[in-house]
Design an enzyme around this catalytic site. Structure first.
Site, short mmCIF file in Angstrom:
data_model
loop_
_atom_site.label_atom_id
_atom_site.label_comp_id
_atom_site.label_asym_id
_atom_site.label_seq_id
_atom_site.Cartn_x
_atom_site.Cartn_y
_atom_site.Cartn_z
N ASP A 21 -6.43 -54.45 -17.42
CA ASP A 21 -6.55 -53.69 -18.67
C ASP A 21 -7.14 -54.63 -19.71
OD1 ASP A 21 -6.14 -51.70 -20.68
OD2 ASP A 21 -4.28 -52.68 -21.27
N CYS A 84 -7.29 -49.13 -17.61
CA CYS A 84 -7.76 -49.09 -19.00
C CYS A 84 -8.73 -47.92 -19.07
CB CYS A 84 -8.49 -50.40 -19.33
SG CYS A 84 -9.27 -50.42 -20.96
N CYS A 195 -5.48 -43.03 -22.88
CA CYS A 195 -5.47 -44.45 -23.26
C CYS A 195 -4.19 -45.01 -22.65
CB CYS A 195 -5.45 -44.59 -24.77
SG CYS A 195 -5.16 -46.28 -25.34
N HIS A 197 -2.23 -47.21 -23.56
CA HIS A 197 -1.13 -47.44 -24.50
C HIS A 197 -0.30 -46.17 -24.74
CE1 HIS A 197 -3.10 -51.17 -25.65
NE2 HIS A 197 -2.26 -51.39 -26.63
N1 DGL Z 1 -6.58 -50.21 -22.86
C1 DGL Z 1 -7.37 -49.42 -23.78
C2 DGL Z 1 -7.55 -48.02 -23.19
O1 DGL Z 1 -6.83 -47.59 -22.32
C3 DGL Z 1 -6.75 -49.35 -25.16
C4 DGL Z 1 -6.76 -50.65 -25.93
C5 DGL Z 1 -8.15 -51.14 -26.25
O2 DGL Z 1 -8.82 -50.56 -27.13
O3 DGL Z 1 -8.58 -52.08 -25.61
O4 DGL Z 1 -8.46 -47.34 -23.58
#
Ligand code: DGL
Length: 282
Positions: A21, A84, A195, A197
């Site tokens: 990620d 990610c 996302c 997160h």
């Molecule tokens: N890991 C990113 C996603 O899933 C979110 C955090 C970032 O902007 O790097 O899109």
């Protein structure tokens, strides 16, 4: 893609699953993988030196993703999970083309789950600016069912709120309402948390949306897709020993690791550090 040099059989099965990620958020995918595939050893790599990816250009996200995938291959991973959404949206084709092992992202599994879940064929998608701008979810959803309507919205304030640990906060609730209200008024009945997160905001989002809108968690659906992939490729670890989890970052951890560890109830031992290899050869 075809991987002629790919190993299968017992030695390959016992290799780790490589998960990456842009930072710590992909641990939501690790959590789902640990639950579904407890015998698998996982090597997680978070590119904390360069997070966030969500506001960066497609070319930069692709380059970063190739560099991080190269580090996972050095760990002898049997497969690469792009935990990610931004990297999945922008770098998956290049990763699939270049990696000598199977690569799986979060977008296709999320799109499939959303299409299966919607009743009124109106799906909402939220994610970083880069993910939403890429249109990757729309393409994946419409390829599955061209009659579905997709309403997409970037929610760039969610990531910093989550990293601050404000999972239960009046401010977060207001931001959730501000971002999601147009989608709800538009009539979505399903919302993709696009996302890695966002599963950490599941409670806050669910509180606002109530029962009328189903949430599709890209982490859970990705884990299910990884299980299918391992079975299809004869890469499933033997079911005799519990798998281990190693976590490495490209920059020392900050407080968000503690937020994620507590929220996800993950046992994370000593965090290792890795340096990015420049440049990625493709
Ligand atoms: N890991 C990113 C996603 O899933 C979110 C955090 C970032 O902007 O790097 O899109």
């Amino acid at each position: 893609m075809n991987h002629p040099a790919r190993e299968t059989g017992a030695p390959a099965r016992e290799k780790p699953i490589g998960v990456f990620d842009s930072g710590i958020g992909g641990l939501t995918v690790v959590r789902a993988l640990r639950e579904l595939l407890p015998n698998e050893t996982i090597f997680y790599l978070g590119d904390t030196a360069r997070v966030p990816y969500g506001g960066k250009s497609a070319a930069t996200v692709e380059r970063y993703s190739l560099e991080i995938a190269a580090l996972l291959l050095e760990e002898n991973c049997k497969t690469i999970v792009v935990a990610c959404n931004t990297a999945s949206a922008l770098a998956l084709p290049k990763l699939e083309e270049t990696a000598p092992v199977p690569v799986i992202g979060v977008i296709q599994p999320g799109a499939e789950a959303a299409v299966a879940a919607t009743r009124n064929r109106h799906i909402g998608v939220i994610g970083t600016r880069a993910t939403i701008k890429s249109g990757a979810y729309e393409r994946a959803i419409l390829a599955l069912d061209p009659a579905v309507r997709v309403s997409a919205r970037a929610c760039p304030l969610f990531v910093p709120l989550i990293e601050e640990g404000w999972l239960e906060s009046e401010i977060t609730d207001r931001v959730v309402r501000q971002y999601l209200d147009p989608l709800v008024r538009d009539g979505i009945d399903t919302l993709v948390l696009g996302c890695t997160h966002y599963p950490l905001l599941r409670e806050a989002i669910g509180r606002y949306l109530g029962d009328a809108v189903q949430l599709v968690d890209s982490a859970q659906n990705c884990a299910t897709a990884v299980r299918q992939l391992l079975d299809a490729e004869d890469l499933r670890a033997a079911s005799v020993t519990a798998g281990e989890l190693s976590v490495a970052l490209t920059d020392p951890p900050d407080a968000f690791l503690d937020v994620a560890r507590a929220a996800l109830r993950l046992e994370i031992g000593t965090v290792q550090l890795r340096q990015v290899i420049h440049p990625a050869k493709s």
